[in-house]
Design a protein around this motif. Sequence first.
Motif, short mmCIF file in Angstrom:
data_model
loop_
_atom_site.label_atom_id
_atom_site.label_comp_id
_atom_site.label_asym_id
_atom_site.label_seq_id
_atom_site.Cartn_x
_atom_site.Cartn_y
_atom_site.Cartn_z
N GLU A 25 7.28 3.16 -0.35
CA GLU A 25 8.30 2.13 -0.18
C GLU A 25 8.49 1.77 1.28
OE1 GLU A 25 11.39 2.44 -3.94
OE2 GLU A 25 11.91 3.44 -2.04
N MET A 26 8.74 0.48 1.52
CA MET A 26 9.11 -0.04 2.84
C MET A 26 10.48 -0.68 2.71
SD MET A 26 6.31 0.42 4.83
CE MET A 26 6.37 -0.83 6.13
N ALA A 27 11.30 -0.55 3.75
CA ALA A 27 12.63 -1.16 3.72
C ALA A 27 12.96 -1.68 5.11
CB ALA A 27 13.68 -0.14 3.26
N LEU A 28 14.00 -2.49 5.18
CA LEU A 28 14.49 -3.04 6.45
C LEU A 28 15.59 -2.13 6.98
CD1 LEU A 28 14.76 -6.84 5.51
CD2 LEU A 28 12.79 -5.58 6.42
N TYR A 29 15.50 -1.80 8.29
CA TYR A 29 16.45 -0.86 8.87
C TYR A 29 17.05 -1.41 10.16
CZ TYR A 29 14.70 2.73 5.67
OH TYR A 29 14.36 3.44 4.55
N GLY B 221 16.87 -3.91 17.82
CA GLY B 221 16.65 -4.91 16.77
C GLY B 221 16.46 -4.23 15.43
N TRP B 222 16.02 -5.03 14.45
CA TRP B 222 15.76 -4.51 13.11
C TRP B 222 14.26 -4.47 12.87
CZ3 TRP B 222 12.97 -7.46 9.68
CH2 TRP B 222 12.84 -8.83 9.98
N ALA B 223 13.85 -3.62 11.93
CA ALA B 223 12.41 -3.46 11.67
C ALA B 223 12.18 -3.10 10.21
CB ALA B 223 11.82 -2.38 12.57
N GLU B 224 11.00 -3.48 9.72
CA GLU B 224 10.52 -3.02 8.42
C GLU B 224 9.78 -1.71 8.65
OE1 GLU B 224 7.79 -5.64 6.49
OE2 GLU B 224 7.35 -4.22 4.88
N LEU B 225 10.21 -0.65 7.98
CA LEU B 225 9.67 0.68 8.24
C LEU B 225 9.38 1.42 6.93
CD1 LEU B 225 12.24 1.74 10.99
CD2 LEU B 225 9.87 1.06 11.39
N PRO B 226 8.42 2.34 6.95
CA PRO B 226 8.20 3.18 5.77
C PRO B 226 9.42 4.06 5.52
CG PRO B 226 6.31 3.26 7.29
CD PRO B 226 7.42 2.59 8.02
N CYS B 227 9.86 4.10 4.27
CA CYS B 227 11.07 4.85 3.95
C CYS B 227 10.92 6.35 4.24
CB CYS B 227 11.44 4.63 2.48
SG CYS B 227 11.93 2.92 2.12
N TRP B 228 9.73 6.91 3.96
CA TRP B 228 9.54 8.34 4.21
C TRP B 228 9.67 8.65 5.69
CZ3 TRP B 228 6.35 10.82 7.51
CH2 TRP B 228 5.28 10.10 8.04
N LEU B 229 9.21 7.74 6.56
CA LEU B 229 9.25 7.96 8.00
C LEU B 229 10.70 7.99 8.48
CD1 LEU B 229 7.11 8.18 10.35
CD2 LEU B 229 7.59 5.77 10.81
N VAL B 230 11.52 7.11 7.92
CA VAL B 230 12.93 7.08 8.29
C VAL B 230 13.64 8.33 7.79
CG1 VAL B 230 15.10 5.84 8.00
CG2 VAL B 230 12.98 4.57 8.38
N LEU C 48 19.01 -2.03 5.14
CA LEU C 48 19.71 -3.29 4.92
C LEU C 48 19.54 -3.68 3.45
CD1 LEU C 48 18.61 -5.18 8.17
CD2 LEU C 48 20.60 -3.73 7.78
N PRO C 49 20.61 -3.78 2.70
CA PRO C 49 20.53 -4.03 1.25
C PRO C 49 20.34 -5.51 0.92
CG PRO C 49 22.81 -3.78 1.89
CD PRO C 49 22.01 -3.57 3.15
N LEU C 50 19.17 -6.04 1.30
CA LEU C 50 18.89 -7.44 1.03
C LEU C 50 18.04 -7.58 -0.22
CD1 LEU C 50 18.14 -8.72 4.65
CD2 LEU C 50 20.26 -8.88 3.34
N PRO C 51 18.10 -8.73 -0.90
CA PRO C 51 17.30 -8.94 -2.12
C PRO C 51 15.80 -8.75 -1.85
CG PRO C 51 18.95 -10.67 -1.89
CD PRO C 51 18.99 -9.89 -0.61
N GLY C 52 15.13 -8.05 -2.76
CA GLY C 52 13.69 -7.83 -2.63
C GLY C 52 13.33 -6.58 -1.86
N TRP C 53 14.32 -5.86 -1.35
CA TRP C 53 14.07 -4.64 -0.58
C TRP C 53 14.80 -3.46 -1.22
CZ3 TRP C 53 10.53 -4.93 3.24
CH2 TRP C 53 10.21 -6.20 3.71
N PRO C 54 14.18 -2.28 -1.16
CA PRO C 54 12.87 -1.98 -0.57
C PRO C 54 11.73 -2.54 -1.41
CG PRO C 54 13.75 -0.05 -1.67
CD PRO C 54 14.84 -1.08 -1.70
N ARG C 55 10.55 -2.67 -0.80
CA ARG C 55 9.38 -3.17 -1.50
C ARG C 55 8.36 -2.06 -1.68
NH1 ARG C 55 4.73 -4.68 1.51
NH2 ARG C 55 4.97 -4.50 3.77
#
Length: 291
Positions: free
Chosen positions: A167-171, A230-239, A249-256
């Motif tokens: 999974e990738m998410a915005l952080y 700033g904000w970034a798309e990051l691998p969830c496991w890495l975070v 960031l709980p935006l529509p379509g995320w995490p992917r």
Amino acid sequence: MPNLETLQVFATAASCGSFSATARRLGKSQSTISACIANLEIDLGVTLFDRQSKFPTLTRAGRHLLAQAEQVLMANDRLLRTAAGLQAGHEPRLSIAMSDTWQPDRLEAVEQHFARQYPEIELECLIAECEDLIRLVDSGRAHLGFVERQAAYPVGMVSQPLPTPNEMALYLAQSHPLAQSGIQSSAQLATIRALRLSTIHGDRPGPSGGHCWSAPSYLMLLEMTQAGLGWAELPCWLVRRYGAGLVPLPLPGWPRQVTVEAIWSRERPLGPAGTWLLSAILQAATPASPE
């Protein structure tokens, strides 16, 4: 009966789009490539390429037979990998290129077994992303790679998806004012600097007036995000492992969901150790069946 070399020429010509490019790729003369294709058409009794335009294009029959040819080449590749695993000798060094989109605990799960199986082999792990990682494998610098699924790979590269996606998410840093007030839409993100992945050998992003910073590593992007830049798309496991102070960031379509693929070069087949490691990782990544 077409031989494997002829089928490889056919598949390479279909991918390269011209006989001259195929000749350069395979280190042969253009006349040799043209003759090889012509002889294959005679053997099969069909026209594979339409030569009326500037560049040869696959005919309907050519498209159908290309799929069959690629299956034969893949079967041969599997045969060679299986045979390599049965040989007594093994490679003295094994280099693996890994993307941070791939959770490394899947490698960690088999490293102890690998050390016991091949105690004298030097194992090298490289970190790269996208085009950079593909170039490491394509050039022979790395024997095996694990990369986020790409739209296309170089001629002669084999790919096999891992069964479990990541999974990738915005952080954003928790201390950032907009993280505290809450971001509800993508439009709000446009007011904050974007921190994006930019590989060394990929296309460089256009000028952004400082509104977009980039780095070739997700770990570097994570550290920049933690610094509040700033904000970034990051691998969830890495975070989860290293991203203290970051919030998704709980935006529509995320995490992917991200599919990671193992890649290697057909021109440089994996040896016994590489074959064993790939099989062990695929087995470790396969979800257990419910009892």
